[in-house]
Motif scaffolding. Sequence first.
Motif, PDB file in Angstrom:
ATOM      1  N   TYR A   7       0.851  -1.192   0.000  1.00  0.00           N
ATOM      2  CA  TYR A   7       0.000   0.000   0.000  1.00  0.00           C
ATOM      3  C   TYR A   7       0.882   1.235   0.000  1.00  0.00           C
ATOM      4  O   TYR A   7       1.974   1.231   0.563  1.00  0.00           O
ATOM      5  CB  TYR A   7      -0.845   0.055   1.273  1.00  0.00           C
ATOM      6  N   TYR A  60       0.296   5.249   1.232  1.00  0.00           N
ATOM      7  CA  TYR A  60      -0.578   6.177   1.921  1.00  0.00           C
ATOM      8  C   TYR A  60       0.104   7.541   2.036  1.00  0.00           C
ATOM      9  O   TYR A  60       1.333   7.646   2.023  1.00  0.00           O
ATOM     10  CB  TYR A  60      -0.891   5.699   3.347  1.00  0.00           C
ATOM     11  N   PHE A  74      -5.499   6.833   1.684  1.00  0.00           N
ATOM     12  CA  PHE A  74      -5.111   5.774   0.760  1.00  0.00           C
ATOM     13  C   PHE A  74      -4.785   6.358  -0.617  1.00  0.00           C
ATOM     14  O   PHE A  74      -5.507   7.198  -1.148  1.00  0.00           O
ATOM     15  CB  PHE A  74      -6.247   4.762   0.639  1.00  0.00           C
ATOM     16  N   MET A  94      -2.812   0.577  -4.124  1.00  0.00           N
ATOM     17  CA  MET A  94      -2.373  -0.726  -3.648  1.00  0.00           C
ATOM     18  C   MET A  94      -1.892  -1.533  -4.849  1.00  0.00           C
ATOM     19  O   MET A  94      -2.493  -1.455  -5.932  1.00  0.00           O
ATOM     20  CB  MET A  94      -3.463  -1.462  -2.877  1.00  0.00           C
ATOM     21  N   GLN A 103      -4.878  -9.015   7.871  1.00  0.00           N
ATOM     22  CA  GLN A 103      -3.633  -8.667   7.195  1.00  0.00           C
ATOM     23  C   GLN A 103      -2.802  -7.824   8.137  1.00  0.00           C
ATOM     24  O   GLN A 103      -3.304  -6.902   8.760  1.00  0.00           O
ATOM     25  CB  GLN A 103      -3.911  -7.910   5.887  1.00  0.00           C
ATOM     26  N   SER A 116      -8.129  -7.529  -2.931  1.00  0.00           N
ATOM     27  CA  SER A 116      -9.064  -8.021  -3.932  1.00  0.00           C
ATOM     28  C   SER A 116     -10.003  -6.896  -4.322  1.00  0.00           C
ATOM     29  O   SER A 116     -10.540  -6.191  -3.463  1.00  0.00           O
ATOM     30  CB  SER A 116      -9.880  -9.190  -3.372  1.00  0.00           C
ATOM     31  N   GLY A 117     -10.206  -6.711  -5.587  1.00  0.00           N
ATOM     32  CA  GLY A 117     -11.154  -5.732  -6.092  1.00  0.00           C
ATOM     33  C   GLY A 117     -10.929  -4.355  -5.511  1.00  0.00           C
ATOM     34  O   GLY A 117      -9.832  -3.819  -5.531  1.00  0.00           O
ATOM     35  N   ALA A 118     -11.983  -3.803  -4.968  1.00  0.00           N
ATOM     36  CA  ALA A 118     -11.917  -2.438  -4.458  1.00  0.00           C
ATOM     37  C   ALA A 118     -11.577  -2.381  -2.979  1.00  0.00           C
ATOM     38  O   ALA A 118     -11.678  -1.329  -2.365  1.00  0.00           O
ATOM     39  CB  ALA A 118     -13.246  -1.740  -4.711  1.00  0.00           C
ATOM     40  N   ASN A 119     -11.187  -3.514  -2.407  1.00  0.00           N
ATOM     41  CA  ASN A 119     -10.896  -3.515  -0.979  1.00  0.00           C
ATOM     42  C   ASN A 119      -9.758  -2.568  -0.650  1.00  0.00           C
ATOM     43  O   ASN A 119      -8.723  -2.578  -1.301  1.00  0.00           O
ATOM     44  CB  ASN A 119     -10.517  -4.924  -0.522  1.00  0.00           C
ATOM     45  N   VAL A 120      -9.955  -1.753   0.348  1.00  0.00           N
ATOM     46  CA  VAL A 120      -8.958  -0.785   0.765  1.00  0.00           C
ATOM     47  C   VAL A 120      -8.849  -0.837   2.278  1.00  0.00           C
ATOM     48  O   VAL A 120      -9.847  -1.000   2.960  1.00  0.00           O
ATOM     49  CB  VAL A 120      -9.372   0.635   0.319  1.00  0.00           C
TER      50      VAL A 120
END
Lengths: 115, 118
Positions: free
Chosen positions: A33, A35, A45, A48, A101, B102-106
């Motif tokens: 990520y 940021y 954000f 990613m 995570q 995955s996808g739009a996961n933030v």
Amino acid sequence: SQELEQSPQSLIVQEGKNLTINCTSSKTLYGLYWYKQKYGEGLIFLMMLQKGGEEKSHEKITAKLDEKKQQSSLHITASQPSHAGIYLCGAVFTVPSGGYQKVTFGTGTKLQVIP
Amino acid sequence: SAVISQKPSRDICQRGTSLTIQCQVDSQVTMMFWYRQQPGQSLTLIATANQGSEATYESGFVIDKFPISRPNLTFSTLTVSNMSPEDSSIYLCSVGTGQPFSGANVLTFGAGSRLTVL
């Protein structure tokens, strides 16, 4: 030594100039990520990245992850005062499971943009 | 992505006291994460709060010092107990929706709670 190193630690650029921030890992990443942190606003954000060789852009910011998944760069084109802040990379080293995570953050790069 | 509200935004505390930080999310999330950012340092994960079960603490952090509650899918608290000046930090909660990357996961962060311990 740190698992995740960012460079430079700080950067002062003239408005309109391009700049690059690097994030280097001592081991292969699962994902990464980027940021931006501004005082009183928490972490914002940016991008990613998960696939080796991946590149993403949003407005004037481009982030890349190298093929080996051990290094990422964040490039800002034609910097503006609004880009000022602390940029943090955050690495996930182990495969996320069930939504869990653990993000290991770099030491941050403080960016100042002089009008 | 989720919107997170944290309270208090800042506080000054006396040594030996405890303070509870609240984290409210505008949508239901399975996991909430608590991070600490010491002055001039990067963020370090303290623990993961899963609704309906005990929080999972990272190495170097213990429940007696940082008890966490997670009463429902939109709320969590972190208590910093028996504070010392070394606990002066920004504490942030974060949430991720769905499977990471995955996808739009933030992974979304609250604005943080800045604690100063005298």
